[in-house]
Design a protein around this motif. Structure first.
Motif, mmCIF file in Angstrom:
data_model
loop_
_atom_site.group_PDB
_atom_site.id
_atom_site.type_symbol
_atom_site.label_atom_id
_atom_site.label_comp_id
_atom_site.label_asym_id
_atom_site.label_seq_id
_atom_site.Cartn_x
_atom_site.Cartn_y
_atom_site.Cartn_z
ATOM 1 N N LYS A 225 -14.613 54.497 58.069
ATOM 2 C CA LYS A 225 -13.416 53.886 58.646
ATOM 3 C C LYS A 225 -12.902 54.697 59.834
ATOM 4 C CE LYS A 225 -11.792 51.444 54.521
ATOM 5 N NZ LYS A 225 -10.726 51.356 53.475
ATOM 6 N N ALA A 226 -13.131 55.998 59.807
ATOM 7 C CA ALA A 226 -12.703 56.859 60.913
ATOM 8 C C ALA A 226 -13.687 56.826 62.074
ATOM 9 C CB ALA A 226 -12.536 58.299 60.422
ATOM 10 N N GLY A 227 -14.791 56.097 61.916
ATOM 11 C CA GLY A 227 -15.768 55.972 62.996
ATOM 12 C C GLY A 227 -16.600 57.217 63.212
ATOM 13 N N LEU A 228 -16.945 57.919 62.129
ATOM 14 C CA LEU A 228 -17.708 59.160 62.235
ATOM 15 C C LEU A 228 -19.202 58.903 62.097
ATOM 16 C CD1 LEU A 228 -15.416 61.520 60.114
ATOM 17 C CD2 LEU A 228 -15.398 61.141 62.590
ATOM 18 N N VAL A 229 -19.992 59.808 62.655
ATOM 19 C CA VAL A 229 -21.454 59.743 62.611
ATOM 20 C C VAL A 229 -21.944 60.444 61.349
ATOM 21 C CG1 VAL A 229 -23.591 60.424 63.774
ATOM 22 C CG2 VAL A 229 -21.586 59.745 65.124
ATOM 23 N N LEU A 230 -22.867 59.811 60.627
ATOM 24 C CA LEU A 230 -23.401 60.404 59.399
ATOM 25 C C LEU A 230 -24.626 61.251 59.724
ATOM 26 C CD1 LEU A 230 -23.190 57.385 56.903
ATOM 27 C CD2 LEU A 230 -21.424 59.039 57.558
ATOM 28 N N GLN A 231 -24.533 62.544 59.393
ATOM 29 C CA GLN A 231 -25.634 63.475 59.659
ATOM 30 C C GLN A 231 -25.981 64.274 58.394
ATOM 31 O OE1 GLN A 231 -26.171 65.166 63.883
ATOM 32 N NE2 GLN A 231 -24.015 65.541 63.422
ATOM 33 N N PRO A 232 -26.981 63.824 57.636
ATOM 34 C CA PRO A 232 -27.460 64.669 56.538
ATOM 35 C C PRO A 232 -28.345 65.773 57.101
ATOM 36 C CG PRO A 232 -28.723 62.638 56.625
ATOM 37 C CD PRO A 232 -27.679 62.546 57.704
ATOM 38 N N ARG A 305 -29.153 57.061 75.761
ATOM 39 C CA ARG A 305 -28.001 57.766 75.216
ATOM 40 C C ARG A 305 -27.679 57.352 73.777
ATOM 41 N NH1 ARG A 305 -25.676 61.163 78.408
ATOM 42 N NH2 ARG A 305 -24.045 61.441 76.843
ATOM 43 N N CYS A 306 -28.159 56.206 73.339
ATOM 44 C CA CYS A 306 -27.865 55.718 71.990
ATOM 45 C C CYS A 306 -28.588 56.569 70.951
ATOM 46 C CB CYS A 306 -28.289 54.262 71.853
ATOM 47 S SG CYS A 306 -28.023 53.581 70.198
ATOM 48 N N ILE A 307 -27.848 57.055 69.941
ATOM 49 C CA ILE A 307 -28.434 57.891 68.885
ATOM 50 C C ILE A 307 -28.612 57.127 67.575
ATOM 51 C CG2 ILE A 307 -27.625 60.058 69.881
ATOM 52 C CD1 ILE A 307 -25.302 60.018 67.867
ATOM 53 N N GLY A 308 -28.355 55.824 67.580
ATOM 54 C CA GLY A 308 -28.636 55.001 66.411
ATOM 55 C C GLY A 308 -27.715 55.213 65.231
ATOM 56 N N CYS A 309 -26.507 55.717 65.477
ATOM 57 C CA CYS A 309 -25.588 55.994 64.366
ATOM 58 C C CYS A 309 -24.953 54.736 63.809
ATOM 59 C CB CYS A 309 -24.514 56.974 64.802
ATOM 60 S SG CYS A 309 -23.403 56.343 66.094
ATOM 61 N N GLY A 310 -24.790 53.707 64.660
ATOM 62 C CA GLY A 310 -24.228 52.447 64.208
ATOM 63 C C GLY A 310 -22.720 52.390 64.154
ATOM 64 N N VAL A 311 -22.039 53.405 64.676
ATOM 65 C CA VAL A 311 -20.577 53.374 64.676
ATOM 66 C C VAL A 311 -20.089 52.146 65.440
ATOM 67 C CG1 VAL A 311 -18.492 54.529 65.501
ATOM 68 C CG2 VAL A 311 -20.284 55.845 64.375
ATOM 69 N N CYS A 312 -20.760 51.803 66.524
ATOM 70 C CA CYS A 312 -20.370 50.623 67.312
ATOM 71 C C CYS A 312 -20.518 49.344 66.502
ATOM 72 C CB CYS A 312 -21.194 50.545 68.592
ATOM 73 S SG CYS A 312 -22.978 50.420 68.326
ATOM 74 N N VAL A 313 -21.534 49.299 65.632
ATOM 75 C CA VAL A 313 -21.755 48.113 64.794
ATOM 76 C C VAL A 313 -20.579 47.908 63.852
ATOM 77 C CG1 VAL A 313 -23.273 47.045 63.075
ATOM 78 C CG2 VAL A 313 -24.264 48.400 64.935
ATOM 79 N N SER A 314 -20.132 48.996 63.262
ATOM 80 C CA SER A 314 -19.040 48.900 62.293
ATOM 81 C C SER A 314 -17.693 48.621 62.956
ATOM 82 C CB SER A 314 -18.955 50.194 61.472
ATOM 83 O OG SER A 314 -18.591 51.294 62.292
ATOM 84 N N GLN A 315 -17.559 48.914 64.250
ATOM 85 C CA GLN A 315 -16.282 48.741 64.938
ATOM 86 C C GLN A 315 -16.185 47.433 65.728
ATOM 87 O OE1 GLN A 315 -13.773 51.148 64.547
ATOM 88 N NE2 GLN A 315 -15.219 52.014 63.086
#
Length: 352
Positions: A225-232, A305-315
């Motif tokens: 919800k905060a629009g953060l990137v998931l990095q395991p 430049r796209c890193i594939g995190c998908g934050v844009c998809v969720s927003q």
């Protein structure tokens, strides 16, 4: 006295993550803030392979009765790593990044944060850029993955969390240290997840608290919800799952300065725009941590430049943004274990 710290610095630079020298010696200032001269000497004895105090003492010609409590104290102070209990207690070296730095989340100072921010670009350019294997990888942030995609469990954040037997919730050191120096953002702090041996270490060192799967999933949702990137961490069975931003994260903010961050990260996805659905509202561009999106009549994603995190998809309010999976040769398969990851990093830096 400086020789002790120079010796430790060279030792840390031999570890997979690196600790390169600088012209102004900021790396030595950092070590002096963390280690006493005696602790620096002891830390330089350890390798990434866990050893009992007896083993270290025999190898170094030291008295185990004196060394054992010192190793325990140093591990509790976040200077080395500790595993096991009782007679099975063992100790190993900690890398500076993804190790010593993170273990001091509770005792950060403004001076320490300033030194670290001065040094960070050096370790990025001189160590990380010499290894094609990164500490972290990126997995999709959104649950709305296209059904026909073959999503592996190691790319599914919820599946990663549900597979863990031990989970500790800790504080994001990146946002915390940036706030100390008047920078960064107001993103949530309590969203870092630690698993397995790393979770036990963090719990015992007061760096987080034990939580159950449901609370970990709640933390994941807060990060989304905060629009953060998931990095395991970069393995199929990770030790951490970080929720990051491009303004604070020690990794993301450095690759953001690159021309083509999308070619540097470990990811199997990229974002694509449906021009017919796009209403050119700019929500995706505002949410993007890599400045990969521009908007005119419709949004446009720069693949470099796209890193594939998908934050844009969720927003995206109009469902115009969607995940695309890279073709098979370009899909990223992480190492099976963290040990394999570290070995790859060391080999690529010529340290094995």
């Amino acid at each position: 006295m400086t020789d002790v710290y120079q010796h430790l610095a060279k030792h840390l630079d031999e570890l997979p993550g690196g600790f390169p020298p600088t012209e102004n010696g900021v790396e030595l200032r950092l070590l002096k803030r963390f280690f006493s001269p005696e602790e620096a000497e002891i830390a330089a004895l350890l390798t990434m392979m866990p050893e009992t105090p007896q083993s270290v003492a025999e190898r170094a010609g030291l008295d185990v009765e004196v060394l054992a409590p010192k190793l325990e104290e140093m591990s509790l102070n976040g200077l080395i790593f500790r595993a096991g209990r009782g007679e099975n207690r063992s100790y190993s070296a900690a890398m500076f990044i993804m190790g010593i730095w993170e273990y001091h989340c509770n005792d950060l100072t403004e001076e320490l944060a300033l030194d670290f921010n001065e040094y960070l670009p050096q370790i990025h350019m001189k160590s990380w850029m010499k290894s094609k294997t990164n500490h972290k990888r990126i997995v999709p942030v959104s649950k709305e993955i296209v059904p026909e995609m073959n999503i592996f469990s190691y790319d599914d954040a919820e599946a990663l969390i549900k597979s863990q037997k031990k989970i500790v919730l800790g504080t994001c050191i990146c946002r915390k240290e940036q706030q100390l120096i008047g920078k960064g953002c107001s993103g949530p702090l309590d969203v870092c997840l630690f698993f397995g041996a790393g979770a036990y270490y963090c719990e015992e060192n007061g760096l987080g608290r034990d939580i159950q799967t449901e609370e970990a999933l709640d933390a994941l949702e807060r990060g989304r919800k905060a629009g953060l990137v998931l990095q395991p961490s970069n393995s199929q069975n990770p030790l951490t799952l970080c929720m990051c931003c491009g303004c604070c994260c020690l990794f993301l903010k450095n690759i953001k300065a690159m021309d083509k961050p999308g070619q540097y990260v470990h990811t199997s996805y990229f974002a694509q725009v449906d021009d017919e659905k796009c209403i050119a509202c700019g929500a995706c561009a505002e949410a993007c941590h890599m400045d990969a999106i521009t908007v005119e009549d419709a949004a446009f994603v720069n693949p470099d430049r796209c890193i594939g995190c998908g934050v844009c998809v969720s927003q995206c309010p109009s469902d115009a943004m969607a995940y695309q999976q890279k073709k098979q040769p370009d899909q990223y398969v992480p190492p099976a274990t963290v040990v394999e990851t570290f070995m790859n990093m060391a080999l690529e830096r010529g340290k094995v």
